[in-house]
Design an enzyme around this catalytic site. Sequence first.
Site, short mmCIF file in Angstrom:
data_model
loop_
_atom_site.label_atom_id
_atom_site.label_comp_id
_atom_site.label_asym_id
_atom_site.label_seq_id
_atom_site.Cartn_x
_atom_site.Cartn_y
_atom_site.Cartn_z
N CYS A 80 40.08 33.46 40.71
CA CYS A 80 41.17 34.43 40.71
C CYS A 80 42.11 34.18 41.89
CB CYS A 80 40.64 35.84 40.73
SG CYS A 80 39.56 36.21 39.34
N GLU A 107 40.59 36.33 33.72
CA GLU A 107 41.86 36.50 34.44
C GLU A 107 43.04 36.17 33.52
OE1 GLU A 107 44.11 37.78 37.33
OE2 GLU A 107 42.02 37.46 37.89
#
Length: 565
Positions: free
Chosen positions: A160, A233
Site C-alpha cells: 500500500c 488496494e
Amino acid sequence: MGVVTKTTDEEGTARRFWLKFKKESVFAMYTPFVVCLASGNLEMETFRNYIAQDVHFLKAFAQAYELAAECADDDDAKAAIFQLRNNVLQELKMHDSFVLEWGLDPTKETTCNAATLRYTEFLLATASGKVEGEKGLGKIATPFEKTKIAAYTLGAMTPCMRLYAFLGKEIRALVSPDESSHPYKKWIDNYSSEHFEASALQIEELLDKLSISLTGEELEVIEKLYHQAMKLEIEFFSAQPIVQQILVPLSKMIDPMEERLMLFSDFDLTCTVVDSSAILAEIAIVTAPRADLDEQGNVLARMSSVDLKNTWGSLSTQYTEEYEQCIENILPREKVEKFNYEGLCKALEQLSEFEKRANLRVIDSGVLKGINLEDIKRAGEHIILQDGCINFFQKIFKNEQLNAAVHVLSYCWCADLMRSAFSSGGLNALNIHANEFAYEDAISTGEILRTVESPVDKVQAFKDILNKNESENSKLNVTVYIGDSVGDLLCLLEADIGIVVGSSESLRRVGSQFGVSFVPLFPGVVKKQKEFVESGLITGWEGQSGILYTVSSWAEIHALILGHQ
C-alpha cells in the site's frame, strides 16, 4: 571470516515482491478515480468520500502497527514499528489540517464502504495472527510463532505504501510545476514527496530485516499476503463512486446496443515473445532427419538439417540487410512537420513490395517443404506469449455485457501455428487473418498461400473487416489496434486507438519522419479526460489523428479496455 555483503542478485524481500507485482499497479493507475484525480477534474464530492474512507485505512494501519510491535522480539524492530506508527498518526493529523479546504468535516464519522472494510479486516486479522495462506495456516498461538506476525503484518501493509508512492510520482510527472490551480495539488505533493518515499523505504527495509530468519514456506506466506494487499488496494480505488463521465475503462463507454468494440492485434512480437518464422525454421531443422512419405509411399526429398540451417541463416541475413536498406530508402530526407498519412502510405508500398519478394525467396528455397502439420500444432501449443496477452483476450470473451470481436492480422506464414497457440489458451473464437501453408496429406509442400504479406495487405484486411461488420450488424465500430512494427503502422493509425507494444526502432523512426506522435498511454488518457470534461467531446481518439499510444505491458491494455476485472 570476512564481511558478507549483499550482491545485486540478492534483492530484499520487499523489492522482489514489488517487482513481481508492479505490473498490477497499472490497474490502480487506470481506475476512473485516479485518472480523474490526475486530470484535475475529479468531482469534489467523490474526493471527499475517498478522504473519509482513507481515514479508516490510516486508523487500521496505526492499530496494525501496534499489534505488530507487541509480537516483535527485537528492541530495534519494536522501535522501528513504533516510528512507522507515529508516521501514520502524523498523517492523520495532516488529513485534519487540510481536509477543511475540501469542505470535509474532520470530526464527522463515516462508515466503511465494502472495499475499505475488506482491506481493513484483512489487515487486522493478519496483525492478530489469523494468517491464511492457500492451505490455511490457522491462528498463530505459540510465543515462537507470534514473532512471525510482525513480518506478516508488514507484508500486508508494505504494498500500500509503495503503491501510493508510485501513483504520487506518476501523477506528479503530469502536473506542471507552476500549475498551482490543480485542486488536488496537496494530495499529489504529499504522496510524491521525498518524505513519503522515505516512509515507504522505511517499511520496506523493516520487512527485509524481519524476513531474514524466515523459512521459504514462511516467505511464501508473506508473498501471498503482499499480493492480496495489492489486489485489495486496487479494489479500493476501483470502488470509489464516480458519477461524472469518464473515458476508462473503454468497455464501460461502449453502448452494446449501438456500438461494437472491434479489437485488432498483430501476432509476432505483439502477442509472442519470439517471431514465428524462427519457430518454423526450428521445426524444419529439428524434423529434417525424419523421412516423410507421400501417398504413394515414396520418401519425400528434403534438405539435410545442416543444409536447412545454412539456408535459413542466409535467408535471415539477406532479409535483415535488405529490410534495413528498404527502411532507409523510404524515409523522407527531412522530418515532416505535419502528420502526412498519404506520404506514409506511398512509402510503405515500397516496403510491401520488398516483403513480397522476401516471401518468394523463402518459397523458392524449399526450406518449408516437408514440415508435418502435427509438428506445427505441437510447436504452437508451446509458443511463449507475452505476459497478460492470453488473459486479456480470455476476459474479453467472458464479458457477456461487452459487444466485442477480436481479429488477429499477421504476416505469419502459417495460420495453423497461430491457431494452435491461441487454442491452447481456450481462444478458439478468435478470428485469424494470416497466410496458410499448402499441404499434401498434412505435409507441407513448401508453398505459402499468401493473403497477408505487407502493410498494405494488413490495412486492406482491416478495412474489409470493418466494412463487413457495419453492413451486417448496422452498429458503429469502435476500433483498437495493437501492434509493434512498421508493418502495423497503417492499421495503428486507421484505428480509433492505436496502441504500440515493444520498442521497435524502425517503427518509431518511420512514424516520426512522417509526423506521427508517440505518447505514453497513461499521460495520453489523462490528457483526453481533461479535454473530454472541458469540451464535452472525445477528441483525438478518431483514426488518422497521427497519435499512437505506447504501453509497457499488456496489463496497461487490459486496464484501459476492461479495468481491473
